[in-house]
Design a protein around this motif. Structure first.
Motif, PDB file in Angstrom:
ATOM      1  N   ARG A 106       0.832  -1.199   0.000  1.00 22.79           N
ATOM      2  CA  ARG A 106       0.000   0.000   0.000  1.00 22.79           C
ATOM      3  C   ARG A 106       0.872   1.256   0.000  1.00 22.79           C
ATOM      4  O   ARG A 106       1.686   1.443   0.897  1.00 22.79           O
ATOM      5  CB  ARG A 106      -0.914   0.024   1.229  1.00 22.79           C
ATOM      6  CG  ARG A 106      -1.982  -1.047   1.244  1.00 22.79           C
ATOM      7  CD  ARG A 106      -2.868  -0.885   2.475  1.00 22.79           C
ATOM      8  NE  ARG A 106      -3.946  -1.871   2.498  1.00 22.79           N
ATOM      9  CZ  ARG A 106      -4.958  -1.846   3.379  1.00 22.79           C
ATOM     10  NH1 ARG A 106      -5.008  -0.884   4.290  1.00 22.79           N
ATOM     11  NH2 ARG A 106      -5.895  -2.770   3.319  1.00 22.79           N
ATOM     12  N   ALA A 139      -8.023  -7.956   2.481  1.00 21.44           N
ATOM     13  CA  ALA A 139      -8.758  -6.822   3.048  1.00 21.44           C
ATOM     14  C   ALA A 139      -9.674  -6.206   1.983  1.00 21.44           C
ATOM     15  O   ALA A 139     -10.818  -6.604   1.826  1.00 21.44           O
ATOM     16  CB  ALA A 139      -7.785  -5.800   3.621  1.00 21.44           C
ATOM     17  N   LEU A 194     -14.561  -3.747   6.996  1.00 20.80           N
ATOM     18  CA  LEU A 194     -13.300  -3.024   6.984  1.00 20.80           C
ATOM     19  C   LEU A 194     -13.496  -1.714   7.740  1.00 20.80           C
ATOM     20  O   LEU A 194     -14.587  -1.143   7.728  1.00 20.80           O
ATOM     21  CB  LEU A 194     -12.874  -2.694   5.550  1.00 20.80           C
ATOM     22  CG  LEU A 194     -12.562  -3.869   4.623  1.00 20.80           C
ATOM     23  CD1 LEU A 194     -12.537  -3.396   3.171  1.00 20.80           C
ATOM     24  CD2 LEU A 194     -11.234  -4.504   4.997  1.00 20.80           C
ATOM     25  N   HIS A 197      -9.650   2.794   7.361  1.00 17.16           N
ATOM     26  CA  HIS A 197      -8.308   2.680   6.795  1.00 17.16           C
ATOM     27  C   HIS A 197      -8.145   1.457   5.899  1.00 17.16           C
ATOM     28  O   HIS A 197      -7.050   1.183   5.402  1.00 17.16           O
ATOM     29  CB  HIS A 197      -7.260   2.642   7.911  1.00 17.16           C
ATOM     30  CG  HIS A 197      -7.257   3.873   8.770  1.00 17.16           C
ATOM     31  ND1 HIS A 197      -6.758   5.077   8.333  1.00 17.16           N
ATOM     32  CD2 HIS A 197      -7.703   4.072  10.031  1.00 17.16           C
ATOM     33  CE1 HIS A 197      -6.899   5.983   9.292  1.00 17.16           C
ATOM     34  NE2 HIS A 197      -7.468   5.398  10.336  1.00 17.16           N
ATOM     35  N   TYR A 199      -8.608  -1.733   6.877  1.00 17.68           N
ATOM     36  CA  TYR A 199      -8.132  -2.900   7.616  1.00 17.68           C
ATOM     37  C   TYR A 199      -9.308  -3.763   8.063  1.00 17.68           C
ATOM     38  O   TYR A 199     -10.388  -3.252   8.377  1.00 17.68           O
ATOM     39  CB  TYR A 199      -7.293  -2.479   8.826  1.00 17.68           C
ATOM     40  CG  TYR A 199      -5.934  -1.944   8.443  1.00 17.68           C
ATOM     41  CD1 TYR A 199      -4.930  -2.805   7.990  1.00 17.68           C
ATOM     42  CD2 TYR A 199      -5.660  -0.581   8.511  1.00 17.68           C
ATOM     43  CE1 TYR A 199      -3.687  -2.316   7.624  1.00 17.68           C
ATOM     44  CE2 TYR A 199      -4.412  -0.086   8.141  1.00 17.68           C
ATOM     45  CZ  TYR A 199      -3.427  -0.967   7.697  1.00 17.68           C
ATOM     46  OH  TYR A 199      -2.203  -0.466   7.328  1.00 17.68           O
ATOM     47  N   GLY A 203     -10.146  -8.869  12.346  1.00 18.58           N
ATOM     48  CA  GLY A 203      -8.839  -9.150  11.748  1.00 18.58           C
ATOM     49  C   GLY A 203      -7.822  -9.631  12.747  1.00 18.58           C
ATOM     50  O   GLY A 203      -8.137 -10.369  13.680  1.00 18.58           O
ATOM     51  N   ASP A 206      -1.401  -6.083  11.519  1.00 17.18           N
ATOM     52  CA  ASP A 206      -0.529  -6.136  10.348  1.00 17.18           C
ATOM     53  C   ASP A 206       0.238  -7.456  10.334  1.00 17.18           C
ATOM     54  O   ASP A 206       1.147  -7.674  11.131  1.00 17.18           O
ATOM     55  CB  ASP A 206       0.454  -4.962  10.373  1.00 17.18           C
ATOM     56  CG  ASP A 206       1.246  -4.819   9.077  1.00 17.18           C
ATOM     57  OD1 ASP A 206       1.883  -5.814   8.657  1.00 17.18           O
ATOM     58  OD2 ASP A 206       1.241  -3.726   8.491  1.00 17.18           O
TER      59      ASP A 206
END
Length: 218
Positions: A106, A139, A194, A197, A199, A203, A206
């Motif tokens: 990204r 995502a 999501l 952002h 994400y 989840g 990262d």
């Protein structure tokens, strides 16, 4: 696209996904990577059931055993860097596969908007082969779609399988709209949303940082 959602049925895979999410466990990088690898093995096994098999025979010390063995030329493509443990799990089972590596990350235009950039690609020909695209987090789906476009110069696969650990429903729908209709998605868990952002919620954070350490922003 056919979506194969592993945790729709109870199995030991749920334990590995739960540990990946658990903030009290996930900072153990060795265990985090190993859980991704183990889920890669489980997803590889499930995927293998859909491949083409042909009759074969094996000579043992006491006679001949008849069996069926997979016939397809498999290429595993991992999206760097978070895809590496997942790649290892897939390669543990598809151990004669060829391998492709591609960077896709990204690049943020502002606090919430981003584009996917590809800066590295190493791949054999994909023409007529079975391509497995591996990325632990699905995502928005933009990485998978951008990678598919970048791989077009390598030939047209006969079949495409996407393999992921955790995805968001909007991302799953996005790849379904942008991949060939006969593609298959193999995913352990699907979350419903999501955040602003991009994400996955809940989840796990990262995946790349949890696997290999926090990266500096550039």
């Amino acid at each position: 696209m056919q979506v194969n959602h592993l945790l729709e049925k109870n199995s030991i895979a749920a334990k590995f996904v739960a540990e990946l999410r658990d903030i009290n466990i996930q900072n153990d990088r060795l265990r985090f990577r190993r859980n991704i690898e183990r889920l890669g093995e489980i997803l590889a096994y499930e995927l293998s059931k859909t491949l083409n098999f042909a009759p074969a025979s094996t000579l043992s010390p006491l006679g001949t055993a008849n069996t069926f063995l997979p016939q397809e030329d498999v290429v595993i493509c991992s999206i760097l860097r978070a895809g590496l443990p997942l790649h290892t799990g897939l390669l543990n089972y598809f151990d004669t596969a060829e391998n492709t590596f591609i960077s896709a990350y990204r690049h943020y235009l502002n606090e919430t908007e981003f584009e996917i950039k590809v800066e590295y690609l190493a791949s054999p020909s994909l023409e007529g082969k079975t391509l497995i695209l591996a990325d632990p987090m699905l995502a928005t789906g933009a990485s998978f779609v951008t990678v598919l476009e970048a791989l077009k110069t390598m030939g047209t696969p006969a079949q495409i399988h996407l393999v992921s650990i955790i995805g968001a429903r909007p991302g799953v729908e996005f790849v379904a709209e942008n991949f060939p209709e006969n593609s298959k998605l193999w995913i352990a868990a699907i979350d419903e949303e999501l955040n602003e952002h991009g994400y996955i919620v809940p989840g796990l954070g990262d995946a790349g940082d949890l696997c290999f350490g926090t990266k500096m922003q550039h």
